[in-house]
Design a protein around this motif. Structure first.
Motif, PDB file in Angstrom:
ATOM      1  N   ASP A   1       0.824  -1.213   0.000  1.00  0.00           N
ATOM      2  CA  ASP A   1       0.000   0.000   0.000  1.00  0.00           C
ATOM      3  C   ASP A   1       0.856   1.261   0.000  1.00  0.00           C
ATOM      4  OD1 ASP A   1      -2.290  -1.424  -0.215  1.00  0.00           O
ATOM      5  OD2 ASP A   1      -3.110  -0.922   1.756  1.00  0.00           O
TER       6      ASP A   1
ATOM      7  N   ALA B   1      -5.330   5.028   8.250  1.00  0.00           N
ATOM      8  CA  ALA B   1      -6.265   4.093   7.609  1.00  0.00           C
ATOM      9  C   ALA B   1      -5.519   2.845   7.127  1.00  0.00           C
ATOM     10  CB  ALA B   1      -6.963   4.788   6.442  1.00  0.00           C
ATOM     11  N   THR B   2      -4.310   3.030   6.640  1.00  0.00           N
ATOM     12  CA  THR B   2      -3.509   1.892   6.176  1.00  0.00           C
ATOM     13  C   THR B   2      -3.129   1.006   7.359  1.00  0.00           C
ATOM     14  OG1 THR B   2      -2.627   3.369   4.477  1.00  0.00           O
ATOM     15  CG2 THR B   2      -1.495   1.260   4.764  1.00  0.00           C
TER      16      THR B   2
ATOM     17  N   LYS C   1      -4.820   0.710  10.133  1.00  0.00           N
ATOM     18  CA  LYS C   1      -6.046   0.011  10.575  1.00  0.00           C
ATOM     19  C   LYS C   1      -6.375  -1.149   9.648  1.00  0.00           C
ATOM     20  CE  LYS C   1      -8.570   3.710  12.904  1.00  0.00           C
ATOM     21  NZ  LYS C   1      -9.486   4.817  12.614  1.00  0.00           N
ATOM     22  N   LYS C   2      -6.169  -0.940   8.357  1.00  0.00           N
ATOM     23  CA  LYS C   2      -6.510  -1.965   7.367  1.00  0.00           C
ATOM     24  C   LYS C   2      -5.703  -3.246   7.602  1.00  0.00           C
ATOM     25  CE  LYS C   2      -6.170  -2.577   2.325  1.00  0.00           C
ATOM     26  NZ  LYS C   2      -5.683  -1.891   1.101  1.00  0.00           N
ATOM     27  N   TRP C   3      -4.417  -3.105   7.855  1.00  0.00           N
ATOM     28  CA  TRP C   3      -3.555  -4.286   7.943  1.00  0.00           C
ATOM     29  C   TRP C   3      -3.291  -4.739   9.369  1.00  0.00           C
ATOM     30  CZ3 TRP C   3      -3.572  -6.886   3.761  1.00  0.00           C
ATOM     31  CH2 TRP C   3      -3.738  -6.211   2.540  1.00  0.00           C
TER      32      TRP C   3
END
Ligand code: GLU
Length: 321
Positions: A115, A300-301, A303-305
């Motif tokens: 990402d 956000a990145t 949180k995503k991973w």
């Protein structure tokens, strides 16, 4: 003692991975700076190795001016060359769960590091999918960035003074620290308990050097990748694996008989590596990172991973030369 383990294939979604991580019983804090010990300047166990203080490895090139509009890279810049080639070429690994691993359902390499590359592609093209992933060995990260066979490397790569001699690093985008993975029934609590034991890490990683420098004198065992270390561990060829907490968390998620122990005994600040031949690209990448720290993309990145491991820490603060 015989151990029986079943390696679980790399899970397809972050949710599955994190569910597996929960099942593994690894209650250790995860990656990131949520633990005091992983925070720069905070107290951790005594470092295994004397840090190289010949430079500030966190200090990168200061961005200049506003970011150009996507699709309008300045003429003559390396970004314009990437725009003309139609894709950003990212060097990374394919076996680092959560950071860069191949999703068996889609065949795509995905994770936090990927990402990071997508966000640079977004800034150049206005399209995060204009990204070509080249899988490279841990020991090829510096040379691949240096010789231009990739435009950028994002691969759980520690920015350090030795590597700065050959490549530029971006500002720091993640704070990791080295820990130890052992069998769940092992009495080992940290690297200090691994004297005379075989401890695996990938060739070309700082982890391997740190094992060799540990005061307890473990026996370093080098493998081509951390995936190979996990296989060696599951086959009882080695007693432990020691590398960044990020990488170990992904391994613990795949092996319910393994757990991560000890506090981080090194600091491993991650930067993206690029050739020194075109410093404007490093400045551009730093401007993208600065924007994405500010506008919540970094969070956000995370949180995503990594979100299931706890609340996101503040993004690493950029330092410039
Ligand atoms: N982050 C360390 C390094 O860059 C160890 C793990 C890895 O190889 O990514 O060497």
């Amino acid at each position: 003692m015989m151990r029986t383990r079943i390696g679980i294939a790399l899970a397809g979604t972050a949710a599955t991975v994190l569910a597996l991580a929960g099942c593994s019983g690894d209650s250790s804090p995860l990656p990131g700076s949520t633990t005091a010990a992983a925070t720069p300047g905070a107290s951790a166990a005594a470092p295994a190795a004397t840090p190289d203080t010949s430079c500030n490895p966190r200090a990168s090139l200061r961005p200049t001016g506003a970011l150009p509009q996507p699709g309008h890279m300045p003429a003559g810049s390396y970004m314009a060359k990437i725009q003309a080639q139609g894709r950003l070429i990212l060097g990374t690994s394919q076996d680092t769960l959560l950071f860069s691993s191949r999703n068996p359902f889609t065949g795509k390499v995905e994770g936090f590091d990927v990402d990071m590359g997508r966000q640079i592609a977004q800034a150049i093209f206005g399209d995060p999918n204009k990204l070509q992933i080249k899988v490279i060995g841990y020991d090829k990260r510096v040379s691949s960035a240096k010789d231009g066979s990739v435009d950028i490397v994002a691969d759980t790569m520690t920015a350090n003074c030795a590597r700065w001699k050959d490549v530029n690093f971006s500002s720091i985008y993640y704070e990791a620290g080295q820990r130890v993975l052992v069998s769940k029934d092992s009495p080992v609590k940290s690297i200090d308990d691994l004297g005379g034991k075989k401890v695996c890490a990938a060739s070309g990683s700082t982890s391997l050097d740190n094992i060799a420098k540990a005061k307890s004198k473990p026996i370093p065992v080098a493998k081509a990748s951390f995936g190979d270390c996990l296989v060696a561990f599951q086959q009882n060829e080695v007693d432990a694996i020691s590398t960044d907490d990020t990488i170990l968390a992904g391994m613990a998620a795949q092996d319910p008989y393994a757990r991560v122990v000890g506090v981080p005994f090194t600091q491993e600040p991650y930067g993206m590596a690029m050739s020194k031949a075109h410093p404007e690209f490093t400045q551009f990448v730093n401007a993208v990172l600065a924007k994405n720290r500010e506008n919540g993309t970094w969070t956000a990145t995370y949180k995503k991973w990594l979100g299931a491991f706890g609340a996101p820490p503040a993004p690493p603060v950029a330092e410039y030369k």
